[in-house]
Design a protein around this motif. Structure first.
Motif, PDB file in Angstrom:
ATOM      1  N   CYS A 179     -36.534 -17.054 -21.658  1.00  0.00           N
ATOM      2  CA  CYS A 179     -37.873 -17.316 -21.129  1.00  0.00           C
ATOM      3  C   CYS A 179     -38.754 -17.872 -22.220  1.00  0.00           C
ATOM      4  O   CYS A 179     -39.594 -17.171 -22.772  1.00  0.00           O
ATOM      5  N   ILE A 180     -38.524 -19.133 -22.577  1.00  0.00           N
ATOM      6  CA  ILE A 180     -39.201 -19.735 -23.715  1.00  0.00           C
ATOM      7  C   ILE A 180     -40.072 -20.894 -23.277  1.00  0.00           C
ATOM      8  O   ILE A 180     -39.982 -21.384 -22.165  1.00  0.00           O
ATOM      9  N   THR A 181     -40.918 -21.339 -24.197  1.00  0.00           N
ATOM     10  CA  THR A 181     -41.893 -22.379 -23.895  1.00  0.00           C
ATOM     11  C   THR A 181     -41.661 -23.613 -24.743  1.00  0.00           C
ATOM     12  O   THR A 181     -40.750 -23.668 -25.539  1.00  0.00           O
ATOM     13  N   SER A 182     -42.526 -24.622 -24.546  1.00  0.00           N
ATOM     14  CA  SER A 182     -42.459 -25.847 -25.331  1.00  0.00           C
ATOM     15  C   SER A 182     -43.855 -26.418 -25.480  1.00  0.00           C
ATOM     16  O   SER A 182     -44.723 -26.154 -24.675  1.00  0.00           O
ATOM     17  N   LEU A 183     -44.048 -27.252 -26.480  1.00  0.00           N
ATOM     18  CA  LEU A 183     -45.340 -27.887 -26.680  1.00  0.00           C
ATOM     19  C   LEU A 183     -45.377 -29.286 -26.091  1.00  0.00           C
ATOM     20  O   LEU A 183     -46.397 -29.959 -26.154  1.00  0.00           O
ATOM     21  N   ALA A 184     -44.276 -29.768 -25.517  1.00  0.00           N
ATOM     22  CA  ALA A 184     -44.236 -31.125 -24.974  1.00  0.00           C
ATOM     23  C   ALA A 184     -44.983 -31.201 -23.654  1.00  0.00           C
ATOM     24  O   ALA A 184     -45.290 -30.207 -23.035  1.00  0.00           O
ATOM     25  N   THR A 185     -45.269 -32.445 -23.199  1.00  0.00           N
ATOM     26  CA  THR A 185     -45.984 -32.635 -21.940  1.00  0.00           C
ATOM     27  C   THR A 185     -45.346 -33.741 -21.118  1.00  0.00           C
ATOM     28  O   THR A 185     -44.755 -34.667 -21.639  1.00  0.00           O
ATOM     29  N   ILE A 186     -45.490 -33.632 -19.797  1.00  0.00           N
ATOM     30  CA  ILE A 186     -45.208 -34.727 -18.895  1.00  0.00           C
ATOM     31  C   ILE A 186     -46.288 -34.739 -17.850  1.00  0.00           C
ATOM     32  O   ILE A 186     -47.193 -33.924 -17.862  1.00  0.00           O
ATOM     33  N   SER A 187     -46.196 -35.649 -16.869  1.00  0.00           N
ATOM     34  CA  SER A 187     -47.364 -35.894 -16.040  1.00  0.00           C
ATOM     35  C   SER A 187     -47.443 -35.134 -14.739  1.00  0.00           C
ATOM     36  O   SER A 187     -48.498 -35.096 -14.142  1.00  0.00           O
ATOM     37  N   GLY A 188     -46.376 -34.535 -14.186  1.00  0.00           N
ATOM     38  CA  GLY A 188     -46.563 -33.907 -12.904  1.00  0.00           C
ATOM     39  C   GLY A 188     -45.376 -33.157 -12.369  1.00  0.00           C
ATOM     40  O   GLY A 188     -44.409 -32.939 -13.069  1.00  0.00           O
ATOM     41  N   ALA A 189     -45.458 -32.712 -11.106  1.00  0.00           N
ATOM     42  CA  ALA A 189     -44.504 -31.767 -10.568  1.00  0.00           C
ATOM     43  C   ALA A 189     -43.516 -32.345  -9.567  1.00  0.00           C
ATOM     44  O   ALA A 189     -42.471 -31.777  -9.360  1.00  0.00           O
ATOM     45  N   TYR A 190     -43.835 -33.443  -8.915  1.00  0.00           N
ATOM     46  CA  TYR A 190     -42.959 -34.020  -7.902  1.00  0.00           C
ATOM     47  C   TYR A 190     -42.635 -35.460  -8.269  1.00  0.00           C
ATOM     48  O   TYR A 190     -43.459 -36.171  -8.843  1.00  0.00           O
ATOM     49  N   ARG A 191     -41.450 -35.898  -7.861  1.00  0.00           N
ATOM     50  CA  ARG A 191     -40.940 -37.186  -8.325  1.00  0.00           C
ATOM     51  C   ARG A 191     -41.169 -38.304  -7.315  1.00  0.00           C
ATOM     52  O   ARG A 191     -40.984 -38.130  -6.115  1.00  0.00           O
TER      53      ARG A 191
END
Length: 238
Positions: free
Chosen positions: A10-22
């Protein structure tokens, strides 16, 4: 799989993307100022771009689909071009003015007990809330956004919420209520294991609580009914 091993993932990340659906069914899709092909083009998305949805509304029929999805960018895409995994609503309904409904309006707290997570079997990469997909943190962040209507992410109200075992610390830093009293729609949290664990509270009955979660059973959705004392409870909205 042992509990500690599941928690450790159960870990996290500092990266980002733009949204939840493709985006799919087209190479380029217009995001419009209103839920209609007559609306001006506010933005364009490419195939396989991800979007985050604020609400949905029934409007102009596009290839047999009358739903339009309002993105968190504030424009509308025909649901025909968005891979939500459903022909119906997956987030709250927009009101007649197109604004996002409050949680009390959309009736989704705590919502149905089912696996509605948008990335089943797609566990590579980072989700819109800055967590690794298929982790417990990603699933709960999804539920907070989709069912509470709160724009929660790994930097909610400023600090890095991080792994599940630091969500209680982040809640205290940001003034979010944390206590031993569960209610449906709050977050169950424990520091147990190397990275802790978070889950969505679906039901409270006496001294027991039923939770929905991801990655308790290795990258999969599951439910459990356990003693209330198994968790602390973070009240993001309820």
């Amino acid at each position: 799989m042992k509990l500690v091993a599941a928690f450790a993932l159960c870990i996290t990340s500092l990266a980002t993307i733009s949204g939840a659906y493709r985006i799919y069914n087209a190479d380029v899709v217009n995001c419009r100022s209103s839920p209609s092909t007559s609306g001006s083009v506010a933005k364009m998305y490419k195939a396989n771009d991800d979007l985050s949805l604020a609400c949905q509304i029934s409007a102009e029929n596009i290839k047999g689909n009358t739903l339009w999805d309002k993105t968190t960018d504030g424009c509308y895409v025909s649901d025909y071009y968005v891979k939500t995994g459903s022909v119906g609503y997956v987030v709250g309904k927009c009101d007649s003015s197109g604004s996002t409904p409050s949680p009390s309006d959309n009736g989704k707290i705590p919502g149905p007990v089912k696996d509605d997570y948008p990335y089943p079997g797609e566990c590579d990469g980072i989700d819109p809330w800055h967590y690794y997909k298929c982790q417990c943190t990603s699933f709960v962040a999804w539920r907070i956004n989709s069912r509470l209507g709160v724009k929660f992410n790994n930097y909610y109200k400023g600090p890095n919420w991080g792994n599940a075992n630091t969500w209680d610390d982040a809640a205290r830093k940001t003034g979010v209520t944390i206590n031993s009293t569960p209610v449906p729609g709050c977050v169950a949290q424990t520091d147990s294991g190397s990275a802790g664990h978070v889950a969505w509270v679906a039901k409270v009955s006496g001294d027991s609580v039923t939770v929905e979660e991801y990655n308790y059973a290795y990258h999969k959705y599951s439910t459990r009914t356990v003693p209330k004392s198994a968790f602390k409870y973070i009240h993001i909205s309820v």
